[in-house]
Design an enzyme around this catalytic site. Structure first.
Site, PDB file in Angstrom:
ATOM      1  N   TYR A  83       0.867  -1.187   0.000  1.00 45.22           N
ATOM      2  CA  TYR A  83       0.000   0.000   0.000  1.00 45.22           C
ATOM      3  C   TYR A  83       0.896   1.227   0.000  1.00 45.22           C
ATOM      4  O   TYR A  83       1.929   1.249   0.669  1.00 45.22           O
ATOM      5  CB  TYR A  83      -0.904  -0.002   1.244  1.00 45.22           C
ATOM      6  CG  TYR A  83      -1.768  -1.242   1.338  1.00 45.22           C
ATOM      7  CD1 TYR A  83      -2.929  -1.355   0.581  1.00 45.22           C
ATOM      8  CD2 TYR A  83      -1.410  -2.305   2.165  1.00 45.22           C
ATOM      9  CE1 TYR A  83      -3.724  -2.485   0.649  1.00 45.22           C
ATOM     10  CE2 TYR A  83      -2.200  -3.445   2.238  1.00 45.22           C
ATOM     11  CZ  TYR A  83      -3.350  -3.534   1.479  1.00 45.22           C
ATOM     12  OH  TYR A  83      -4.129  -4.658   1.552  1.00 45.22           O
ATOM     13  N   CYS A  99       0.137 -20.849  14.994  1.00 45.03           N
ATOM     14  CA  CYS A  99      -1.310 -20.947  14.802  1.00 45.03           C
ATOM     15  C   CYS A  99      -1.535 -21.775  13.538  1.00 45.03           C
ATOM     16  O   CYS A  99      -0.962 -21.454  12.491  1.00 45.03           O
ATOM     17  CB  CYS A  99      -1.924 -19.565  14.590  1.00 45.03           C
ATOM     18  SG  CYS A  99      -1.357 -18.336  15.762  1.00 45.03           S
ATOM     19  N   ASP A 266      -7.796 -16.060   5.059  1.00 48.08           N
ATOM     20  CA  ASP A 266      -7.280 -16.027   3.689  1.00 48.08           C
ATOM     21  C   ASP A 266      -7.210 -17.426   3.075  1.00 48.08           C
ATOM     22  O   ASP A 266      -6.988 -18.395   3.784  1.00 48.08           O
ATOM     23  CB  ASP A 266      -5.857 -15.448   3.686  1.00 48.08           C
ATOM     24  CG  ASP A 266      -5.842 -13.962   3.951  1.00 48.08           C
ATOM     25  OD1 ASP A 266      -6.860 -13.312   3.661  1.00 48.08           O
ATOM     26  OD2 ASP A 266      -4.826 -13.456   4.449  1.00 48.08           O
TER      27      ASP A 266
HETATM   28  C1  LIG Z   1      -2.720  -5.339   6.137  1.00 45.23           C
HETATM   29  C2  LIG Z   1      -1.479  -4.787   5.640  1.00 45.23           C
HETATM   30  C3  LIG Z   1      -1.087  -3.494   5.978  1.00 45.23           C
HETATM   31  C4  LIG Z   1      -1.881  -2.604   6.926  1.00 45.23           C
HETATM   32  O1  LIG Z   1      -3.170  -2.355   6.485  1.00 45.23           O
HETATM   33  P1  LIG Z   1      -4.210  -1.549   7.410  1.00 45.23           P
HETATM   34  O2  LIG Z   1      -5.481  -1.687   6.676  1.00 45.23           O
HETATM   35  O3  LIG Z   1      -3.718  -0.155   7.498  1.00 45.23           O
HETATM   36  O4  LIG Z   1      -4.225  -2.200   8.750  1.00 45.23           O
HETATM   37  C5  LIG Z   1       0.077  -3.010   5.431  1.00 45.23           C
HETATM   38  N1  LIG Z   1       0.837  -3.759   4.596  1.00 45.23           N
HETATM   39  C6  LIG Z   1       0.491  -5.010   4.251  1.00 45.23           C
HETATM   40  C7  LIG Z   1       1.342  -5.781   3.316  1.00 45.23           C
HETATM   41  C8  LIG Z   1      -0.676  -5.570   4.763  1.00 45.23           C
HETATM   42  O5  LIG Z   1      -1.024  -6.823   4.442  1.00 45.23           O
HETATM   43  S1  SF4 Z   2      -0.702 -16.111  12.756  1.00 47.69           S
HETATM   44 FE1  SF4 Z   2       1.253 -16.961  11.989  1.00 47.69          FE
HETATM   45  S2  SF4 Z   2       2.727 -15.309  12.221  1.00 47.69           S
HETATM   46 FE2  SF4 Z   2       0.952 -14.776  13.519  1.00 47.69          FE
HETATM   47  S3  SF4 Z   2       1.439 -15.606  15.572  1.00 47.69           S
HETATM   48 FE3  SF4 Z   2       0.274 -17.188  14.498  1.00 47.69          FE
HETATM   49  S4  SF4 Z   2       1.831 -18.500  13.533  1.00 47.69           S
HETATM   50 FE4  SF4 Z   2       2.842 -16.585  14.093  1.00 47.69          FE
END
Ligand SMILES: *Cc1c(COP(=O)(O)O)cnc(C)c1O
Ligand code: SF4
Length: 344
Positions: A83, A99, A266
């Site tokens: 972004y 997780c 996701d």
């Molecule tokens: C989610 C994310 C962010 C932050 O997004 P917000 O909507 O501001 O919380 C920034 N960079 C990446 C690559 C992301 O996946």
């Molecule tokens: S979601 Fe993935 S990166 Fe985040 S605390 Fe759990 S295992 Fe670690």
């Protein structure tokens, strides 16, 4: 001692056939690691599902490894600049507990370890030379698996080169290893609080994760002047029920944590058994909105495949325009399901 093998787990809980069959053929891409603090909570199904692996992970053929295509938006070795005005830095691939729903499986738990001083400097230079970047997520993995001295070095470099950038401290450690937040670690964080503020970004998915110790760990940040926000993932069999999410929000607010996002899980390979259909997610979103305050309501959000970015998913109360008494009017549905006209 944390649990790292199925053998150790068998001594604590009765494993199901599916759990026993996990990694039978070495197919898993995410190690088994359950921290001490989570062990007593394994009797709760919602916790067990999040940390005890099952063979379902290896049967999943629908998901992608990197649905966000983060690898394509790399600014530097460890920095994703997806972004325009914000970026994410992968401090490490290690966590205190893995997780099973982890969306960053392509990276997490591969034991490539903490970012080096060189990688941190490269990222900090990149951020400093991209004035449009206002916020950086210090994520992973978990930032707080780094040693105190490594965190000190990392924050010194970033705050030194980018004093006006907001850094988000992203961690699940307040939930899974709250003892990590010692006075000496907090002293290091406080030392680097000059310039733009820090924000604490937690991941609590179920109310039982908000233990007394976890709440205390978060308090150390909030008391120091660092606001706390929570990102949950909507997970089948964990929190895909209105009452659970409402209790989670209530407990988060009581702990001075603002519910920020509720992520649609996701489409990451190995996690499809956690996925809640989006229609059901939208229904949950509408139902909990009716029960929660604006403070308590998280934004239900999906990160679109092929690097499409995040979009908010919400029930639309706006129903378009209609002509009434010869005039254009906006038509809305009220939260109670009635209709209202709104003058243009
Ligand atoms: C989610 C994310 C962010 C932050 O997004 P917000 O909507 O501001 O919380 C920034 N960079 C990446 C690559 C992301 O996946
Ligand atoms: S979601 Fe993935 S990166 Fe985040 S605390 Fe759990 S295992 Fe670690």
């Amino acid at each position: 001692m944390a649990i790292t093998t199925l053998e150790e787990l068998k001594g604590i809980i009765n494993l199901t056939e599916d759990e026993k069959a996990w990694d039978a053929d070495g197919a898993s891409t995410l190690p088994l690691l359950i921290s001490n603090d989570m062990i007593p909570l394994l009797s709760c199904d919602a916790i067990r599902r999040q940390f005890v692996p099952t063979a379902a992970e290896n049967r999943d053929t629908i998901g992608f490894l990197d649905p966000q295509e983060e690898a394509k938006n790399q600014g530097t070795e460890r920095l994703v600049h997806r972004y325009r005005n914000r970026a994410a830095f992968f401090t490490t691939d290690c966590c205190f507990a893995y997780c099973r729903h982890c969306f960053r499986r392509r990276f997490t738990g591969h034991l490539s370890g903490p970012a080096t001083e060189k990688e941190i400097n490269e990222a900090a230079d990149y951020i400093a030379s991209h004035g449009e970047i206002k916020e950086v997520l210090l994520t992973g993995g978990d930032l707080f698996t780094l040693s105190d001295s490594h965190i000190d070095m990392l924050l010194s470099i970033f705050k030194g080169k980018c004093p006006n950038v907001i850094f988000r401290l992203c961690t699940r450690a307040v939930a899974v290893n709250p003892g990590r937040f010692t006075p000496s670690l907090m002293g290091i964080i406080k030392k680097h609080m000059k310039g733009a503020p820090f924000f604490l970004m937690t991941q609590f998915n179920h109310p039982v994760e908000l233990t007394e110790k976890a709440i205390k760990a978060v308090s150390m940040f909030v008391d120091a002047g660092i606001p706390a926000f929570n990102q949950s993932v909507l997970l089948k069999g964990v929190n895909d029920a209105e009452d659970v999410l409402i209790e989670l929000s209530d407990r988060l607010l009581a702990a001075r944590i603002k519910p920020y996002y509720l992520f649609q899980d996701d489409p990451v390979k190995g996690t499809s058994h956690f996925r809640v259909p989006i229609e059901r997610g939208l229904e949950i979103e509408k139902n909990i909105r009716a029960e929660l305050s604006g403070l308590g309501m998280p934004q239900y959000t999906a990160d679109l495949p092929e690097g499409g970015g995040k979009v908010i998913l919400t029930y639309s109360y706006y129903k378009g325009t209609v002509t009434k008494d010869g005039k254009e009017r906006y038509l809305f549905e009220t939260p109670d399901g009635e209709l209202r006209y709104y003058p243009e």
